[in-house]
Design an enzyme around this catalytic site. Sequence first.
Site, PDB file in Angstrom:
ATOM      1  N   TYR A   8      35.306   1.589 -23.576  1.00  0.00           N
ATOM      2  CA  TYR A   8      35.061   0.559 -22.572  1.00  0.00           C
ATOM      3  C   TYR A   8      35.939  -0.655 -22.868  1.00  0.00           C
ATOM      4  O   TYR A   8      35.783  -1.296 -23.907  1.00  0.00           O
ATOM      5  CB  TYR A   8      33.581   0.182 -22.570  1.00  0.00           C
ATOM      6  CG  TYR A   8      32.696   1.412 -22.450  1.00  0.00           C
ATOM      7  CD1 TYR A   8      32.385   1.952 -21.206  1.00  0.00           C
ATOM      8  CD2 TYR A   8      32.221   2.058 -23.590  1.00  0.00           C
ATOM      9  CE1 TYR A   8      31.616   3.097 -21.093  1.00  0.00           C
ATOM     10  CE2 TYR A   8      31.463   3.211 -23.489  1.00  0.00           C
ATOM     11  CZ  TYR A   8      31.153   3.724 -22.240  1.00  0.00           C
ATOM     12  OH  TYR A   8      30.404   4.871 -22.142  1.00  0.00           O
ATOM     13  N   ASP A  16      21.739  15.383 -17.429  1.00  0.00           N
ATOM     14  CA  ASP A  16      22.357  14.073 -17.679  1.00  0.00           C
ATOM     15  C   ASP A  16      23.855  14.276 -17.894  1.00  0.00           C
ATOM     16  O   ASP A  16      24.299  14.492 -19.021  1.00  0.00           O
ATOM     17  CB  ASP A  16      21.695  13.436 -18.905  1.00  0.00           C
ATOM     18  CG  ASP A  16      22.196  12.022 -19.192  1.00  0.00           C
ATOM     19  OD1 ASP A  16      22.978  11.496 -18.388  1.00  0.00           O
ATOM     20  OD2 ASP A  16      21.798  11.457 -20.223  1.00  0.00           O
ATOM     21  N   HIS A  58      21.883  11.971 -27.304  1.00  0.00           N
ATOM     22  CA  HIS A  58      20.434  11.889 -27.485  1.00  0.00           C
ATOM     23  C   HIS A  58      19.806  13.224 -27.113  1.00  0.00           C
ATOM     24  O   HIS A  58      20.415  14.051 -26.420  1.00  0.00           O
ATOM     25  CB  HIS A  58      19.844  10.758 -26.629  1.00  0.00           C
ATOM     26  CG  HIS A  58      20.235  10.814 -25.178  1.00  0.00           C
ATOM     27  ND1 HIS A  58      19.630  11.652 -24.269  1.00  0.00           N
ATOM     28  CD2 HIS A  58      21.196  10.142 -24.475  1.00  0.00           C
ATOM     29  CE1 HIS A  58      20.178  11.492 -23.075  1.00  0.00           C
ATOM     30  NE2 HIS A  58      21.142  10.593 -23.176  1.00  0.00           N
ATOM     31  N   ASP A  71      27.388   8.582 -13.769  1.00  0.00           N
ATOM     32  CA  ASP A  71      26.421   9.090 -14.744  1.00  0.00           C
ATOM     33  C   ASP A  71      25.161   9.395 -13.946  1.00  0.00           C
ATOM     34  O   ASP A  71      24.424   8.480 -13.552  1.00  0.00           O
ATOM     35  CB  ASP A  71      26.162   8.025 -15.814  1.00  0.00           C
ATOM     36  CG  ASP A  71      25.258   8.517 -16.944  1.00  0.00           C
ATOM     37  OD1 ASP A  71      24.503   9.488 -16.721  1.00  0.00           O
ATOM     38  OD2 ASP A  71      25.297   7.925 -18.036  1.00  0.00           O
ATOM     39  N   GLU A 118      28.235  12.327 -25.402  1.00  0.00           N
ATOM     40  CA  GLU A 118      28.792  11.405 -24.411  1.00  0.00           C
ATOM     41  C   GLU A 118      29.608  10.277 -25.021  1.00  0.00           C
ATOM     42  O   GLU A 118      29.258   9.098 -24.902  1.00  0.00           O
ATOM     43  CB  GLU A 118      27.668  10.825 -23.562  1.00  0.00           C
ATOM     44  CG  GLU A 118      26.484  10.270 -24.353  1.00  0.00           C
ATOM     45  CD  GLU A 118      25.404   9.696 -23.452  1.00  0.00           C
ATOM     46  OE1 GLU A 118      25.730   8.842 -22.606  1.00  0.00           O
ATOM     47  OE2 GLU A 118      24.239  10.100 -23.617  1.00  0.00           O
ATOM     48  N   GLU A 121      30.268  13.159 -20.415  1.00  0.00           N
ATOM     49  CA  GLU A 121      28.975  13.565 -20.989  1.00  0.00           C
ATOM     50  C   GLU A 121      28.600  14.973 -20.540  1.00  0.00           C
ATOM     51  O   GLU A 121      28.596  15.274 -19.344  1.00  0.00           O
ATOM     52  CB  GLU A 121      27.893  12.584 -20.551  1.00  0.00           C
ATOM     53  CG  GLU A 121      26.493  12.923 -21.041  1.00  0.00           C
ATOM     54  CD  GLU A 121      25.471  11.909 -20.568  1.00  0.00           C
ATOM     55  OE1 GLU A 121      24.414  11.804 -21.192  1.00  0.00           O
ATOM     56  OE2 GLU A 121      25.746  11.213 -19.563  1.00  0.00           O
ATOM     57  N   ASP A 133       0.813  -1.217   0.000  1.00  0.00           N
ATOM     58  CA  ASP A 133       0.000   0.000   0.000  1.00  0.00           C
ATOM     59  C   ASP A 133       0.850   1.272   0.000  1.00  0.00           C
ATOM     60  O   ASP A 133       0.433   2.330   0.460  1.00  0.00           O
ATOM     61  CB  ASP A 133      -0.967   0.011   1.192  1.00  0.00           C
ATOM     62  CG  ASP A 133      -0.247  -0.039   2.528  1.00  0.00           C
ATOM     63  OD1 ASP A 133       0.985  -0.224   2.534  1.00  0.00           O
ATOM     64  OD2 ASP A 133      -0.924   0.111   3.565  1.00  0.00           O
ATOM     65  N   HIS A 165      15.921  10.606 -22.140  1.00  0.00           N
ATOM     66  CA  HIS A 165      16.029  10.289 -23.564  1.00  0.00           C
ATOM     67  C   HIS A 165      14.775  10.882 -24.194  1.00  0.00           C
ATOM     68  O   HIS A 165      13.758  10.207 -24.345  1.00  0.00           O
ATOM     69  CB  HIS A 165      16.116   8.778 -23.784  1.00  0.00           C
ATOM     70  CG  HIS A 165      17.434   8.202 -23.390  1.00  0.00           C
ATOM     71  ND1 HIS A 165      18.351   7.735 -24.301  1.00  0.00           N
ATOM     72  CD2 HIS A 165      18.014   8.035 -22.177  1.00  0.00           C
ATOM     73  CE1 HIS A 165      19.425   7.297 -23.669  1.00  0.00           C
ATOM     74  NE2 HIS A 165      19.240   7.472 -22.372  1.00  0.00           N
ATOM     75  N   HIS A 219      28.090   2.505 -27.714  1.00  0.00           N
ATOM     76  CA  HIS A 219      26.764   3.128 -27.669  1.00  0.00           C
ATOM     77  C   HIS A 219      26.756   4.350 -28.576  1.00  0.00           C
ATOM     78  O   HIS A 219      27.770   4.708 -29.188  1.00  0.00           O
ATOM     79  CB  HIS A 219      26.383   3.514 -26.232  1.00  0.00           C
ATOM     80  CG  HIS A 219      27.386   4.402 -25.543  1.00  0.00           C
ATOM     81  ND1 HIS A 219      27.581   5.714 -25.884  1.00  0.00           N
ATOM     82  CD2 HIS A 219      28.259   4.140 -24.528  1.00  0.00           C
ATOM     83  CE1 HIS A 219      28.509   6.249 -25.101  1.00  0.00           C
ATOM     84  NE2 HIS A 219      28.949   5.298 -24.282  1.00  0.00           N
ATOM     85  N   HIS A 222      24.662   0.278 -18.126  1.00  0.00           N
ATOM     86  CA  HIS A 222      23.570   0.694 -17.250  1.00  0.00           C
ATOM     87  C   HIS A 222      23.712   0.063 -15.866  1.00  0.00           C
ATOM     88  O   HIS A 222      22.751  -0.422 -15.290  1.00  0.00           O
ATOM     89  CB  HIS A 222      22.220   0.358 -17.881  1.00  0.00           C
ATOM     90  CG  HIS A 222      21.912   1.196 -19.079  1.00  0.00           C
ATOM     91  ND1 HIS A 222      20.966   0.837 -20.018  1.00  0.00           N
ATOM     92  CD2 HIS A 222      22.425   2.375 -19.506  1.00  0.00           C
ATOM     93  CE1 HIS A 222      20.921   1.763 -20.968  1.00  0.00           C
ATOM     94  NE2 HIS A 222      21.793   2.702 -20.670  1.00  0.00           N
ATOM     95  N   ARG A 248      33.611   7.462 -19.693  1.00  0.00           N
ATOM     96  CA  ARG A 248      32.593   8.219 -20.440  1.00  0.00           C
ATOM     97  C   ARG A 248      32.604   9.650 -19.915  1.00  0.00           C
ATOM     98  O   ARG A 248      32.717   9.872 -18.705  1.00  0.00           O
ATOM     99  CB  ARG A 248      31.210   7.595 -20.288  1.00  0.00           C
ATOM    100  CG  ARG A 248      30.116   8.326 -21.056  1.00  0.00           C
ATOM    101  CD  ARG A 248      28.837   7.499 -21.207  1.00  0.00           C
ATOM    102  NE  ARG A 248      28.142   7.215 -19.971  1.00  0.00           N
ATOM    103  CZ  ARG A 248      28.116   6.018 -19.386  1.00  0.00           C
ATOM    104  NH1 ARG A 248      28.781   5.003 -19.901  1.00  0.00           N
ATOM    105  NH2 ARG A 248      27.445   5.828 -18.257  1.00  0.00           N
TER     106      ARG A 248
END
Length: 439
Positions: free
Chosen positions: A390, A270, A353, A259, A386, A409, A37, A360, A349, A242, A407
């Site tokens: 890797y 972002d 975006h 990130d 970004e 960004e 709940d 996104h 990647h 991710h 990375r």
Amino acid sequence: MIDIQEFVARRACFIDQMDLNSIAIFCAADELTRSHDTEFPFCQNKNFLYLTGFNEPQALLVLTKDALGNGQSTLFCRDKDPLQEVWHGRRVGAELAKEKYAFDQTFTLEQADEQIVAMLKHKSSLYTVHNENDAFDSQIFDWLSAVKSGVKAGDKAPSQLIDCSGMLAEMRLIKSQAELAVMRKANEITANAHVRAMKNCQVGMFEYQIEAEVHHEFAFNGARHPAYGSIVAGGDNANILHYTDNSDVLKDNELLLIDAGGELDGYASDITRTFPINGKFTPAQKEIYQLVLDAQIASIEAIKPGVSFAQLNDIVHEVFTKGLVELGILQGDFDTLMEEKACKQYFIHGLGHWLGLDVHDVGDYDIDENRRQNRAFEPGMIMTIEPGLYIPLDAEVDDKYKGIGVRIEDNVVVTENGYENYSLGVPKTIADIEALMAS
């Protein structure tokens, strides 16, 4: 905070694009149960928020346009209820919503069935966002069935059902000055959060402790919630794109990739930064990091109206291919490696975006048969840039590069003559990062 008259103007802009004698119906988000709940913090449907500014669940927006081109906006929302408000919080109510949010008319949800069926009668077209909410889609067809049941009395239901998600996406893609002001502030808050993480990072801490530092900075400055699941990835965890477990111990001589972006007034930021956990890059980390930074700077500096993501990708692929050959990570003829997009083995990647109410964000990229994003940039578009490299522990490369993931960004808006980088509040050169962490 965006002035209510901007929401009025957005509704008017949408109505201008509607066919004569048509109707559009949009639904708010529902509260989502987290466990038994208890609910997750409420997040409004972003199309509904864009058109209304109204931030309560279980509401409906109806826009109509008559045969002469006159438009009308109607909101249906939960009624005032003292008992429910004691338990679950205050409601605006239909009466105050009309004044506060500048709708032409408002009703309670209990009046929705009768009023919407009446509005649907004799309209030629019905606009909705298809497949966004199964229950709402079912309700639309219930209302249409109710209209069709009166066909013997001369009632007619809309003969065209139009998915208007593309119309809304185009509107949302070009940001107003008010939207950009909110997103600039969101970036300032997020940049400070990344700086806080760098200053507080120490060997032996857990990733979730750094995550807590970031989220504290967000919330303390008005960005009550992250715009998405924050990634705090030490060492080889950075090679999981991710990664959100954020549960490992931070180790000496490894990098930490964060990130994370705060959400302010519904708008996302972002930002990603990668830095040494102990405050000092190793020589191998410097080589990979500088290559990513060079690629990012080269692509950002090319941004201006008329340029596309496809062109920026070409720049990044060239920088990466040349650099990876020099480091001995790629071998072969440069032109052949470019043609084969060999760097994609490590840059796995996309370059960026659209950014806005969704991290996104919506908006067409004009993707061709070769998966190139050819949409020409226009002033008011805001995007992430970004690039990343890797190199997991099992990669067939020199041992000194294994386990490195980097990375970088930033959030960049297209201006009339070029670009503005909203993310400059957090350092990204090797020298600036090391200086900050040593201070």
